[in-house]
Motif scaffolding. Structure first.
Motif, PDB file in Angstrom:
ATOM      1  N   PRO A  85      67.231 -34.906 -64.999  1.00 12.90           N
ATOM      2  CA  PRO A  85      66.664 -34.850 -63.648  1.00 12.90           C
ATOM      3  C   PRO A  85      67.525 -33.998 -62.731  1.00 12.90           C
ATOM      4  O   PRO A  85      68.723 -33.804 -62.977  1.00 12.90           O
ATOM      5  N   ARG A  86      66.884 -33.468 -61.712  1.00 14.12           N
ATOM      6  CA  ARG A  86      67.627 -32.672 -60.728  1.00 14.12           C
ATOM      7  C   ARG A  86      68.560 -33.563 -59.923  1.00 14.12           C
ATOM      8  O   ARG A  86      68.379 -34.769 -59.841  1.00 14.12           O
ATOM      9  N   LEU A 127      68.319 -34.566 -53.217  1.00 17.08           N
ATOM     10  CA  LEU A 127      67.223 -35.321 -52.621  1.00 17.08           C
ATOM     11  C   LEU A 127      66.044 -35.520 -53.566  1.00 17.08           C
ATOM     12  O   LEU A 127      65.330 -36.515 -53.465  1.00 17.08           O
ATOM     13  N   LEU A 128      65.829 -34.583 -54.482  1.00 14.91           N
ATOM     14  CA  LEU A 128      64.694 -34.689 -55.396  1.00 14.91           C
ATOM     15  C   LEU A 128      64.973 -35.580 -56.613  1.00 14.91           C
ATOM     16  O   LEU A 128      64.066 -35.836 -57.403  1.00 14.91           O
ATOM     17  N   ARG A 129      66.196 -36.044 -56.754  1.00 12.88           N
ATOM     18  CA  ARG A 129      66.555 -36.811 -57.944  1.00 12.88           C
ATOM     19  C   ARG A 129      65.642 -38.017 -58.204  1.00 12.88           C
ATOM     20  O   ARG A 129      65.153 -38.166 -59.324  1.00 12.88           O
ATOM     21  N   PHE A 134      62.568 -38.578 -57.483  1.00 12.02           N
ATOM     22  CA  PHE A 134      61.269 -38.102 -57.941  1.00 12.02           C
ATOM     23  C   PHE A 134      61.356 -37.533 -59.351  1.00 12.02           C
ATOM     24  O   PHE A 134      60.512 -37.825 -60.193  1.00 12.02           O
ATOM     25  N   THR A 135      62.395 -36.738 -59.639  1.00 14.40           N
ATOM     26  CA  THR A 135      62.502 -36.146 -60.973  1.00 14.40           C
ATOM     27  C   THR A 135      62.847 -37.195 -62.031  1.00 14.40           C
ATOM     28  O   THR A 135      62.441 -37.059 -63.179  1.00 14.40           O
ATOM     29  N   CYS A 165      59.531 -38.606 -62.843  1.00 13.87           N
ATOM     30  CA  CYS A 165      58.780 -37.651 -63.666  1.00 13.87           C
ATOM     31  C   CYS A 165      59.246 -37.674 -65.121  1.00 13.87           C
ATOM     32  O   CYS A 165      58.420 -37.638 -66.044  1.00 13.87           O
TER      33      CYS A 165
END
Length: 185
Positions: A5-6, A9-11, A13-14, A17
């Motif tokens: 995962p990234r 802030l996007l962690r 969500f990723t 996913c």
């Protein structure tokens, strides 16, 4: 291979996913042409490394009708497991593996990767994206081996779904002008 995962802030969500994608790989376990998933860890999704070239690296006519037949079978197998990939128009998601059955007899086999945008049977858009997978395969056949295009594939190309029409509009009205403004192709 690790699909992590990234960060930042996007962690969250990723991470969601990647967990979702691991369930898709579970559904597809044992399908020839889909990398095996060795599980999910705190670091990410562990996938079988595949030796192959992206389909985007091949020019018109370099891909045989036999390869395209194999791709059609692979897509049918994935759909039979209740998964629609939804991003096969991106040719980097289709790898071309080479094998040599006998000396001098080189065969090309498709491998589909990156199920991060996939839909499963029961999702509202499953049927739309299943058809988009079929349209992507038909477009590839029309490009690489147009004489082998089947009547049902021509019908799919002649009658795009609402999602395909929307995608074409957005590409022409938004993406292409944006890239042109940036001096990109």
């Amino acid at each position: 291979m690790l699909k992590a995962p990234r960060r930042g802030l996007l962690r969250p969500f990723t991470v969601w996913c990647i967990r979702r994608e691991s369930k898709i790989y579970e559904r597809l376990a044992g399908v020839a042409g889909v990398p095996a998933c060795d599980g999910l860890t705190d670091e990410g999704l562990i996938l079988e490394a595949v030796e192959g070239r992206a389909l985007s690296g091949f020019r018109k006519g370099e891909i045989s009708a036999g390869f395209l037949d194999g791709l059609d079978r692979l897509i049918r197998d994935i759909h039979a497991r209740g998964v629609a990939h939804s991003d096969l128009k991106k040719r980097e998601n289709i790898l071309v593996m080479e094998s040599e059955q006998e000396p001098g007899n080189r065969q090309l086999h498709p491998v589909i990767v990156d199920f991060g945008a996939a839909f499963v049977r029961g999702d509202v858009l499953f049927e739309t994206f299943r058809r988009i997978d079929l349209a992507a395969a038909a477009k590839l056949r029309a490009h690489h081996q147009p004489s082998t295009l089947r009547p049902e594939q021509q019908l799919i190309l002649d009658h795009p779904t609402w999602a395909e029409r929307l995608s074409r509009f957005l590409i022409k009205a938004v993406r292409d002008p944006f890239r042109a403004a940036l001096g990109q192709r």
